[in-house]
Design an enzyme around this catalytic site. Structure first.
Site, PDB file in Angstrom:
ATOM      1  N   ASP A 191      35.086  22.469 -25.471  1.00  0.00           N
ATOM      2  CA  ASP A 191      34.947  22.790 -24.323  1.00  0.00           C
ATOM      3  C   ASP A 191      34.419  23.660 -23.666  1.00  0.00           C
ATOM      4  OD1 ASP A 191      37.779  25.156 -23.441  1.00  0.00           O
ATOM      5  OD2 ASP A 191      35.483  26.458 -23.742  1.00  0.00           O
ATOM      6  N   ILE A 192      33.923  22.949 -22.327  1.00  0.00           N
ATOM      7  CA  ILE A 192      33.436  23.856 -21.048  1.00  0.00           C
ATOM      8  C   ILE A 192      33.352  25.348 -21.245  1.00  0.00           C
ATOM      9  CG2 ILE A 192      32.330  23.285 -19.582  1.00  0.00           C
ATOM     10  CD1 ILE A 192      33.462  21.202 -18.669  1.00  0.00           C
TER      11      ILE A 192
ATOM     12  N   ASP B 280      39.149  22.738 -19.354  1.00  0.00           N
ATOM     13  CA  ASP B 280      38.430  21.640 -18.794  1.00  0.00           C
ATOM     14  C   ASP B 280      38.160  21.979 -20.821  1.00  0.00           C
ATOM     15  OD1 ASP B 280      38.290  24.866 -20.291  1.00  0.00           O
ATOM     16  OD2 ASP B 280      36.885  26.169 -19.312  1.00  0.00           O
TER      17      ASP B 280
END
Length: 360
Positions: free
Chosen positions: A190-191, A234
């Site tokens: 996950d960003i 994202d």
């Protein structure tokens, strides 16, 4: 004497009637040929035209003067020329061809695809004319080519959203597909903070950034022989050990996780950004299947997926958090830092580790 003259007159009349009938028949056939939609041609043993009908002339565009000065071989498409020569000499030997395909080049340079029959007329045992009746199948060939291209594009898109083995099985069986895999490793990445960063960007900028990052992840997925399941916003989800089972699925996932960290750092440098990645990994069993045939969505179920997701969501920014299951598979080849026991949502107390790098 009178009887002999009468007999000769009768034979003359009979022969004249036969000749008139033949001429009438030939005129009738010529009229049919001239008004036919098929392309009809006749060439001599050297390939020079002795007759073409109106449909042939209108389709190919050559004038009568031009037809008189060319051979059939002059207008055959280069890709068909060798085959045409071979077939022509076989026809001169008495062979007939049904449903043959050829391609002619029109006066203005277009390629016309034809399909039809070819045979040879003989006189006293010698070939005198090669005759052909063809249908114009150019539109059909174009439609078949467009369909083939569409099928290839559909297959390419299918391979982009489904693992190769599953997409192949789906095409062959066209049914719901679900399989259990007892030993796989799932990675969630996950960003961190992307939503906040994206709030100050245009939609195009957001899509371009994610496309650049996830394209890099896709290349790593391919490099390590893994399968991307999907990305949600994202977040990026990848699995090792399915649909092709492999004993080193955890090792492959670990290497990809480390390279994801490197890729994000490089991306930040090249694009003047400050993204951070948080990664969670767990090994166990899953069920993989296609749940929506209209959208070709492949997904994973079971606790393994949920635990891997918790390893990411309850991890630390910039770290790769793994469960004890994954740690035991990798501890001989990779370096770890023990985090200790943490409370995992819906799972209770679990011992977790941070993957640091490869040994040596």
């Amino acid at each position: 004497m009178m009887g002999s003259i009468g007999s000769q007159i009768a034979q003359f009349i009979k022969r004249k009637q036969a000749e008139d009938a033949l001429i009438e028949s030939e005129e009738r056939y010529r009229d049919l040929f001239e008004n036919a939609n098929d392309l009809i041609q006749s060439v001599n043993v050297y390939g020079r035209f002795s007759y073409v009908n109106l449909a042939w002339q209108e389709t190919l565009g050559y004038s009568e003067a031009e037809i008189a000065n060319i051979t059939i071989f002059d207008i055959i498409h280069p890709e068909f020329k060798q085959e045409c020569w071979q077939r022509f000499y076989r026809v001169l030997s008495g062979e007939k061809f049904d449903q043959v395909k050829a391609a002619f080049v029109t006066k203005d340079g277009q390629t016309i695809f034809l399909e039809g029959n070819i045979n040879c007329k003989f006189s006293e045992g010698h070939p005198v004319a090669v005759r052909g009746i063809f249908r114009n199948i150019t539109q059909r060939i174009a439609a078949e080519e467009a369909l083939r291209h569409q099928q290839e594009e559909t297959e390419r898109l299918l391979l982009n959203v489904l693992p190769t083995a599953i997409s192949k099985e789906l095409k062959e069986e066209s049914a719901n597909i679900a399989k259990e895999f007892a030993d796989v490793t799932v990675l969630f990445a996950d960003i961190v903070g992307f939503t906040e960063i994206a709030a100050s960007m245009s939609a195009i900028q957001v899509v371009n950034l994610l496309n650049s990052i996830f394209s890099t992840f896709d290349r790593l997925t391919e490099q390590y022989g893994l399968e991307r399941i999907k990305n949600i916003g994202d977040a990026y989800i990848v699995v090792g050990g399915l649909p092709t089972r492999r004993p080193d699925h955890a090792q492959a996932i670990a290497l990809m996780a480390l390279h994801i960290q490197t890729a994000i750092a490089l991306f930040n440098t090249e694009n003047n950004q400050n993204f951070n990645i948080r990664i969670g990994i767990h090994s166990g069993s899953v069920i993989a299947g296609v749940i929506d045939l209209s959208k070709f969505t492949c997904d994973l179920w079971r606790n393994t997926v949920n635990i891997a997701s918790c390893m990411e969501s309850q991890g630390i920014v910039g770290k790769i958090q793994v469960t004890e299951n994954t740690y035991k598979s990798l501890c001989n080849e990779f370096l770890f830092q023990k985090r200790g026991e943490i409370e995992v949502k819906s799972k209770g107390i679990m011992t977790t580790y941070f993957l640091v790098g490869e040994k040596g």
